[in-house]
Each structure stands twice: as structure tokens, then as C-alpha cells.
Design an enzyme around this catalytic site. Structure first.
Site: not given
Ligand code: NAD
Length: 360
Positions: A139-141, A165, A169
Site C-alpha cells: 500500500t501507499d500508506e 496497519y 505492511k
Molecule cells: P480485504 O481485507 O478485503 O481482503 C483480505 C483477504 O485476506 C480476506 O479475504 C481475508 O479473509 C484474507 N486473510 C486475512 N488474513 C489471512 C490469513 N492469515 N491467511 C489467509 N488469508 C487471510 O483486503 P483488500 O482491500 O482486498 O486488500 C488486499 C491487499 O491489498 C492487502 O494486502 C492490502 O494491504 C493491499 N492494498 C489494499 C488497498 C485497498 O484500497 N483496499 C490499497 C493498496 C493495497
């Protein structure tokens, strides 16, 4: 040989969009052969098998309920499925939850990433003939917060995480970097801005506001609504991730963003206008009468902005959607999938177990 990909967190928001993109669009879009996709997901509150329901019957896809911290399970899956690429999205991802309870963030985001790196490294070492790749989705965070005139985050911006969080990350990004430099482990890291689109859990800004508007409730906006985020439509992010997998250079970091900075207040106002336009039942809404400013989140980063010129110039990726077109698609999707949202509201989404393998 085509790609045989382990997608961690494939039942979450971005993960499920990625699984759809891999199986439905990546072949034509990026001329890649996708042979197999294995979703590994713990199915926390954020994991929803309904996100993958329409892929039931696609023999290229398998869903495994399990934890990325379970080394034995990960070892077995990599071997049994002859995986040649890991796309790592599993995470605890919600900043507000990390402020309330941080242990699960450290466990999944840091310990889990370490477990996956070690299992993948051991597996890749036994199969030197495979051109193995590991895409770590971040993430950009991790870069912290910007002032009004600061330049956007680039791949060399120093890390400065401010929430539990983003700190977890950031720690996982450092592990990935060290695994490349120490072991020549072929990992690529992507750092992306705020995503929006189908299948996003309704605790995040855009789906939360849609569901509140539909129920005629007021819209809570942190502080004075001036926090700035860069917004990217999720399918554009998924194409960036597969581009990084296919064309990215091991050891490199690629920032991904929509070149679309908006204040939270602007996002909410645009959303109200789009929803009123697409959902005739809602009628005209005066934004000032429904928006309610609430106490700001502690340590709330003020501005994120991302410079994605590296992935654009070196790998030829660019977003296809504008914020306006992406927002219309998103609102349309939530209107057409009211049952999906209802199953989250009444909790029934957690009872689903569709064609699932438990363990390896
Ligand atoms: P989300 O919370 O919707 O999904 C996370 C998934 O990971 C869920 O299905 C959860 O069940 C699974 N999970 C959690 N712990 C687990 C474990 N120990 N073992 C296996 N599975 C597990 O998150 P998202 O928004 O889809 O984000 C996905 C990734 O992208 C993350 O790594 C997040 O940091 C990154 N990200 C998200 C955004 C955003 O805007 N949503 C932006 C940049 C990066």
C-alpha cells in the site's frame, strides 16, 4: 508452461477481483496463459466466498480455506499444485480495526508474509527449472502522510508508517526486500493507492456511503473531510499486478495509482450525485443535509499521492478508468448486487461453503 498462481487473500476485495481478472481477462488483455489459480484464504470477516461464486465449475480454479501462517499447508499447496507464481494479497487491511486491535495485523501481515516467503523460497529452490515469481501487494500508506505541496510518493520515498496497519505492511515490505537482497528470491513489490470497485467490504468509504444512502442514513465523514487520497478502480490495479508479474524485474518496487487525488468530501459528493442519477428511487439529495462530520481517526494521515510513472514507462501499464467512469461502474454494481450486500449485513455470507477444500 502457463502460470500456476497461488493467490493469497483471493476471497477478499482485491483478491477476488484479481482471481476474476486472471481467469476471465488477463489472457486476452496481456497475452498470458493462466493454467491454474489457487485461492488460499482464511475467510476472516473480510473473506467472502460469494465473491467467487460465479467461478464455481471453472476447473482452473480451486479455493482452499487456510492460513498463510500455516507453513505445512503452504508447503503442501505449492508442491501439490506445482505453483510457479505467488500473488500475495492476504492481509488484515482496515486501519480503524488496527487501532482497536493490532495483534492480528502483526500476525498475518508480518508473520504470515515471512511464512510465505520461506515456504516459497524452499519450494523454488527445489525446482530451479521454474522461473518462479512472488508479487507482494502493498500500500501507499507505508510512505506516511504528505503536506499540500509535497511531491507524490515515489519508489524511493522513505518509509514513514503512522498506523498499526501501515506499520505492519511496511514491515512485510522490508522482509520482501531483504529476501531479494539476501537470497536473490525473485520478489516484486507493488505499492498501490486507495482502490474502489465491486466486492469491497462495506466498512470502506465508498460501499459504506452507498449502503447508508440507500437506507436513508446520514453519512459520517472524518474531521472536516479534507483528507486527500488517490483513487484507483480495482480492475486497473489487478491489471497492474499481472503486468508486474509478467514484465516486472525481481527486486524492483512499482508504485501504482490513478493520478486521481480527491478529498473525502469530494468523493462523497460525487458519489451522492452518481447514486441519485442511477438509482431513481433515491431522488435528489442535498449533500449538506446528509453529510455529518465526525471525530477524526487518531493519527489520520492527511494526504497520500502516488507517482506511478515507473510502472507506466517501464512496464507499459496505465489506468483505463477515470474516477467518474469507475465510480459509475461501481455504483451500478452495488445496485445490481443488493443481495450480496444484504448477505453481509445479515451475516449469512459467513455461512457459505461453496466447493471448498479444507486444508491441502
Ligand atoms: P480485504 O481485507 O478485503 O481482503 C483480505 C483477504 O485476506 C480476506 O479475504 C481475508 O479473509 C484474507 N486473510 C486475512 N488474513 C489471512 C490469513 N492469515 N491467511 C489467509 N488469508 C487471510 O483486503 P483488500 O482491500 O482486498 O486488500 C488486499 C491487499 O491489498 C492487502 O494486502 C492490502 O494491504 C493491499 N492494498 C489494499 C488497498 C485497498 O484500497 N483496499 C490499497 C493498496 C493495497
Amino acid at each position: 508452461m502457463g502460470y500456476r498462481i497461488l493467490v493469497t487473500g483471493g476471497a477478499g476485495f482485491i483478491g477476488s477481483n484479481l482471481v476474476h481478472y486472471l481467469l476471465e481477462a488477463a489472457g486476452l488483455d496481456l497475452s498470458v496463459e493462466i493454467e491454474r489459480v489457487v485461492t488460499l484464504d482464511k475467510l476472516t470477516y473480510a473473506g467472502n466466498l460469494e465473491n467467487l461464486k460465479d467461478l464455481e465449475g471453472d476447473e482452473r480454479h480451486r479455493v482452499v480455506e487456510g492460513d498463510i501462517c500455516d507453513r505445512r499447508l503452504v508447503d503442501e499447496l505449492l508442491k501439490e499444485e506445482s505453483i510457479n507464481a505467488v500473488m500475495h494479497l492476504a492481509a488484515e487491511s482496515h486501519v480503524d480495526r488496527s487501532i482497536e486491535e493490532s495483534a492480528s495485523f502483526v500476525q498475518t501481515n508480518v508473520v504470515g508474509t515471512h511464512c510465505l516467503l520461506e515456504a516459497s523460497r524452499a519450494w523454488a529452490n527445489t525446482r530451479p527449472e521454474i522461473e518462479f515469481r512472488f508479487v507482494h501487494v502493498s500500500t501507499d500508506e507505508v510512505y506516511g502522510s504528505l503536506g499540500v505541496d509535497d511531491p507524490s510518493f515515489s519508489e524511493v520515498t522513505p518509509y514513514s508508517p503512522n498506523s498499526p496497519y501501515s506499520a505492519s505492511k511496511a514491515a512485510s515490505d522490508h522482509l520482501v526486500r531483504a529476501w531479494f537482497h539476501t537470497y536473490e528470491f525473485p520478489a516484486i513489490t507493488t505499492n498501490c493507492s486507495n482502490n474502489y470497485g465491486p466486492f469491497q467490504f462495506p466498512e470502506k468509504l465508498i460501499p459504506l456511503m452507498i449502503s447508508k444512502l440507500q437506507r436513508g442514513e446520514r453519512l459520517p465523514v472524518y474531521g472536516d473531510g479534507s483528507n486527500v487520497r488517490d483513487w484507483l478502480y480495482v480492475e486497473d490495479h489487478c491489471r497492474a499486478l499481472v503486468t508486474a508479474l509478467v514484465k516486472g524485474i525481481p527486486g524492483e518496487v512499482y508504485n501504482v495509482g490513478g493520478n486521481c487525488e480527491k478529498t473525502n468530501l469530494e468523493v462523497v459528493r460525487e458519489l451522492i450525485a452518481v447514486l441519485a442519477d442511477l438509482d431513481l428511487k433515491i431522488g435528489t439529495i442535498d449533500p449538506d443535509s446528509v453529510i455529518e462530520f465526525v471525530t477524526d481517526r487518531p493519527g489520520h494521515d492527511w494526504r497520500y499521492a502516488i507517482d506511478s510513472s515507473k510502472i507506466q514507462s517501464e512496464l507499459g501499464w496505465a489506468p483505463k478508468e477515470s474516477f467518474e467512469s469507475g465510480l459509475r461502474k461501481t455504483v451500478r454494481w452495488y445496485l445490481d448486487n443488493a443481495e450480496w450486500a444484504r448477505h453481509i449485513e445479515d451475516g449469512s455470507y459467513r455461512g457459505e461453503r461453496l466447493g471448498l477444500s479444507s486444508g491441502a
